[in-house]
Design a protein around this motif. Structure first.
Motif, PDB file in Angstrom:
ATOM      1  N   ARG A  70     -17.754  22.461  28.835  1.00 50.61           N
ATOM      2  CA  ARG A  70     -18.106  22.234  30.419  1.00 50.61           C
ATOM      3  C   ARG A  70     -16.853  21.531  30.931  1.00 50.61           C
ATOM      4  N   GLU A  71     -16.594  20.672  29.953  1.00 50.61           N
ATOM      5  CA  GLU A  71     -15.424  19.822  30.663  1.00 50.61           C
ATOM      6  C   GLU A  71     -14.069  20.760  30.441  1.00 50.61           C
ATOM      7  N   LEU A  72     -13.969  21.448  29.376  1.00 56.08           N
ATOM      8  CA  LEU A  72     -12.726  22.409  29.145  1.00 56.08           C
ATOM      9  C   LEU A  72     -12.683  23.450  30.142  1.00 56.08           C
ATOM     10  N   ARG A  73     -13.771  23.937  30.712  1.00 53.54           N
ATOM     11  CA  ARG A  73     -13.650  25.029  31.485  1.00 53.54           C
ATOM     12  C   ARG A  73     -13.129  24.412  32.720  1.00 53.54           C
ATOM     13  N   ASN A  74     -13.770  23.084  33.220  1.00 51.01           N
ATOM     14  CA  ASN A  74     -13.294  22.350  34.381  1.00 51.01           C
ATOM     15  C   ASN A  74     -11.920  22.294  34.489  1.00 51.01           C
ATOM     16  N   LEU A  75     -11.369  21.692  33.352  1.00 58.02           N
ATOM     17  CA  LEU A  75      -9.947  21.279  33.205  1.00 58.02           C
ATOM     18  C   LEU A  75      -9.064  22.328  33.360  1.00 58.02           C
ATOM     19  N   ALA A  76      -9.394  23.484  32.689  1.00 61.94           N
ATOM     20  CA  ALA A  76      -8.634  24.785  32.402  1.00 61.94           C
ATOM     21  C   ALA A  76      -8.646  25.413  33.956  1.00 61.94           C
ATOM     22  N   SER A  77      -9.733  25.397  34.661  1.00 61.72           N
ATOM     23  CA  SER A  77      -9.655  26.049  36.120  1.00 61.72           C
ATOM     24  C   SER A  77      -9.057  25.008  36.904  1.00 61.72           C
ATOM     25  N   LEU A  78      -9.077  23.803  36.808  1.00 62.79           N
ATOM     26  CA  LEU A  78      -8.258  22.851  37.704  1.00 62.79           C
ATOM     27  C   LEU A  78      -6.845  23.045  37.382  1.00 62.79           C
ATOM     28  N   ALA A  79      -6.548  23.100  36.391  1.00 62.00           N
ATOM     29  CA  ALA A  79      -5.083  23.119  35.903  1.00 62.00           C
ATOM     30  C   ALA A  79      -4.465  24.389  36.537  1.00 62.00           C
ATOM     31  N   GLN A  80      -5.263  25.729  36.577  1.00 56.16           N
ATOM     32  CA  GLN A  80      -4.813  26.843  37.271  1.00 56.16           C
ATOM     33  C   GLN A  80      -4.530  26.637  38.763  1.00 56.16           C
ATOM     34  N   LEU A  81      -5.551  26.052  39.325  1.00 54.15           N
ATOM     35  CA  LEU A  81      -5.595  25.782  40.640  1.00 54.15           C
ATOM     36  C   LEU A  81      -4.555  24.819  41.273  1.00 54.15           C
ATOM     37  N   THR A  82      -4.530  23.693  40.491  1.00 55.78           N
ATOM     38  CA  THR A  82      -3.138  22.879  40.952  1.00 55.78           C
ATOM     39  C   THR A  82      -2.053  23.388  40.513  1.00 55.78           C
ATOM     40  N   ASN A  83      -1.565  24.134  39.640  1.00 57.03           N
ATOM     41  CA  ASN A  83      -0.365  24.721  39.159  1.00 57.03           C
ATOM     42  C   ASN A  83      -0.088  25.819  40.428  1.00 57.03           C
ATOM     43  N   GLY A  84      -1.297  26.415  40.995  1.00 55.47           N
ATOM     44  CA  GLY A  84      -0.913  27.208  41.888  1.00 55.47           C
ATOM     45  C   GLY A  84      -0.615  26.545  43.138  1.00 55.47           C
ATOM     46  N   GLY A  85      -0.596  25.415  43.315  1.00 53.83           N
ATOM     47  CA  GLY A  85      -0.147  24.673  44.423  1.00 53.83           C
ATOM     48  C   GLY A  85      -1.484  24.034  45.307  1.00 53.83           C
ATOM     49  N   LEU A  86      -2.819  24.097  44.943  1.00 56.24           N
ATOM     50  CA  LEU A  86      -3.868  23.430  45.628  1.00 56.24           C
ATOM     51  C   LEU A  86      -3.707  22.060  45.470  1.00 56.24           C
ATOM     52  N   PRO A  87      -3.931  21.253  46.307  1.00 56.18           N
ATOM     53  CA  PRO A  87      -4.040  19.712  46.001  1.00 56.18           C
ATOM     54  C   PRO A  87      -5.163  19.621  45.166  1.00 56.18           C
ATOM     55  N   PHE A  88      -5.250  18.625  44.398  1.00 54.86           N
ATOM     56  CA  PHE A  88      -6.167  18.234  43.342  1.00 54.86           C
ATOM     57  C   PHE A  88      -7.464  17.955  44.070  1.00 54.86           C
ATOM     58  N   ASP A  89      -7.642  17.172  45.201  1.00 51.43           N
ATOM     59  CA  ASP A  89      -9.064  16.955  45.805  1.00 51.43           C
ATOM     60  C   ASP A  89      -9.639  18.399  46.188  1.00 51.43           C
ATOM     61  N   ARG A  90      -8.632  18.962  46.784  1.00 44.35           N
ATOM     62  CA  ARG A  90      -9.412  20.521  47.257  1.00 44.35           C
ATOM     63  C   ARG A  90      -9.888  21.357  45.969  1.00 44.35           C
ATOM     64  N   ALA A  91      -9.085  21.001  44.831  1.00 44.50           N
ATOM     65  CA  ALA A  91      -9.230  21.917  43.785  1.00 44.50           C
ATOM     66  C   ALA A  91     -10.810  21.576  42.894  1.00 44.50           C
ATOM     67  N   CYS A  92     -10.854  20.017  43.405  1.00 47.62           N
ATOM     68  CA  CYS A  92     -12.199  19.531  42.655  1.00 47.62           C
ATOM     69  C   CYS A  92     -13.276  19.892  43.533  1.00 47.62           C
ATOM     70  N   SER A  93     -13.173  20.111  44.879  1.00 46.80           N
ATOM     71  CA  SER A  93     -14.284  20.474  45.700  1.00 46.80           C
ATOM     72  C   SER A  93     -14.531  21.997  45.485  1.00 46.80           C
ATOM     73  N   GLN A  94     -13.777  22.699  44.902  1.00 41.83           N
ATOM     74  CA  GLN A  94     -13.853  24.283  44.792  1.00 41.83           C
ATOM     75  C   GLN A  94     -14.549  24.361  43.491  1.00 41.83           C
ATOM     76  N   MET A  95     -14.632  23.449  42.614  1.00 39.39           N
ATOM     77  CA  MET A  95     -15.624  23.768  41.276  1.00 39.39           C
ATOM     78  C   MET A  95     -17.150  23.772  41.543  1.00 39.39           C
ATOM     79  N   LYS A  96     -17.442  24.746  40.697  1.00 41.32           N
ATOM     80  CA  LYS A  96     -19.009  24.796  40.929  1.00 41.32           C
ATOM     81  C   LYS A  96     -19.778  24.084  39.519  1.00 41.32           C
ATOM     82  N   PRO A  97     -20.524  22.855  39.440  1.00 37.68           N
ATOM     83  CA  PRO A  97     -20.519  22.164  40.919  1.00 37.68           C
ATOM     84  C   PRO A  97     -19.230  21.453  41.334  1.00 37.68           C
ATOM     85  N   PRO A  98     -18.909  20.774  42.200  1.00 36.96           N
ATOM     86  CA  PRO A  98     -17.815  20.037  42.516  1.00 36.96           C
ATOM     87  C   PRO A  98     -17.653  18.984  41.709  1.00 36.96           C
TER      88      PRO A  98
END
Length: 349
Positions: A254-282
């Motif tokens: 679960r944590e690895l999926r979250n971290l891998a997804s967050l890394a992809q989103l933030t690498n794409g330029g999305l701010p960290f807080d917004r990336a966290c809010s897009q996670m399911k669950p946030p």
């Protein structure tokens, strides 16, 4: 046809369909839905089981078609599982799935295990066919949102013959912070500790006091904090207390999926807080500092590589790959902490 999680149990009391699809990102919900299908399949004579891990675009789908068309050597009926980690089978996989759907293998039950499909994938020809065909049951598992968690916990307690006061439910929700695996484990402890059938605030406090010295959730926090020495002590303690590797792997994945997804989103330029809010669950606000620290330790590619290691641990646990899952669990945990390994290699591939 589409089935929700509440319909699945009732549906499985009848004749099984040739194909089932379980799609969702929560490891506990996915595991329980798949286990229910596997259990009913075994009760109806599907005693042999083949598992295929579709982990990249170069997967040879012909082996799946050949397995489906070959007769079982050991059983009259067979369960075939296809685990598509990224939810994208590619062109050859899509053709193979449509072929299996059009002509389901005789005496074979096919179980496809997918993450939550994105909008484009869900509208693809193969996905729509699986959702619409009367020969397949498509179980979409939606995440339990924060406002739904109290009812989910209450239902879970009721299944064990327990009820709880509103204060007890509230404290329990705060303790598990949206983690369903954590909630399920707390419910199991409460079954042992509850005096009668009523769970009160005192029961919850007793549960916390009687918790094992090392718990899975504390391990996850130590991993996010990068405390490698503490993590290894906790792994040893959890093993000594009889915690099984699948429990640890659910929390770790679960944590690895979250971290891998967050890394992809933030690498794409999305701010960290917004990336966290897009996670399911946030990601909960109080966990963001820990998650941010972990995210900054490794690159996006390395988080994705650790997900592959988690899949290999799963194969080891199921006896489908050689090696000790505890050793590879230790290696993955150390990597998550950003530390060099001082353990013998467990990589056998």
């Amino acid at each position: 046809m589409k089935l929700n999680s509440n319909q699945l149990s009732r549906h499985l009391n009848g004749d099984l369909l040739p194909i089932y699809v379980v799609s969702g990102d929560d490891p506990l919900l996915s595991q329980e839905a798949c286990d229910a299908i596997r259990q009913q399949a075994r009760s109806q004579g599907f005693s042999e089981r083949d598992v295929f891990h579709v982990d990249n675009q170069h997967f040879d789908w012909s082996q799946v078609l050949q397995a489906g068309n070959s007769l079982s050597l050991f059983a009259d009926k067979r369960l075939m599982e296809l685990r598509i980690a990224n939810g994208k089978p590619g062109d050859s996989g899509a053709k193979a799935i449509l072929s299996l759907l059009e002509r389901p293998p005789e005496d074979t039950l096919l179980l496809l295990i997918l993450p939550k499909l994105d909008g484009t994938t869900a509208r693809s020809k193969w996905a729509k066919a699986l959702q619409e065909s009367p020969a397949s049951g498509f179980i979409q598992l939606w995440p339990i949102e924060a406002h739904q968690l109290p009812q989910w916990i209450s239902q879970r307690l009721a299944q064990g013959g327990l009820s709880a006061t509103p204060e007890a439910i509230e404290v329990l929700c705060q303790r598990v912070e949206g983690n369903l695996l954590a909630a399920a484990q707390e419910v199991e402890k409460l079954k042992l500790l509850a005096d009668g059938t009523q769970v009160t605030l005192d029961t919850i406090q007793a549960s916390v006091g009687e918790s094992a010295r090392y718990d899975v959730f504390g391990l996850v926090d130590a991993l996010l904090a990068g405390d490698a020495e503490h993590v290894l002590r906790m792994l040893q303690g959890l093993r000594g207390e009889g915690v099984e590797p699948p429990v640890l792997l659910w929390a770790l994945s679960r944590e690895l999926r979250n971290l891998a997804s967050l890394a992809q989103l933030t690498n794409g330029g999305l701010p960290f807080d917004r990336a966290c809010s897009q996670m399911k669950p946030p990601i909960w606000d109080k966990r963001k500092p820990l998650v941010s620290r972990a995210l900054n330790r490794l690159s996006s590619d390395r988080w994705s590589a650790l997900l592959q290691d988690a899949q290999h641990i799963d194969a080891q646990i199921k006896g489908q790959a050689a090696g000790d899952p505890w050793l590879l669990l230790s290696q993955v945990c150390l990597k998550m902490c950003g530390k060099k390994l001082k353990l013998p290699s467990a990589r056998l591939y």
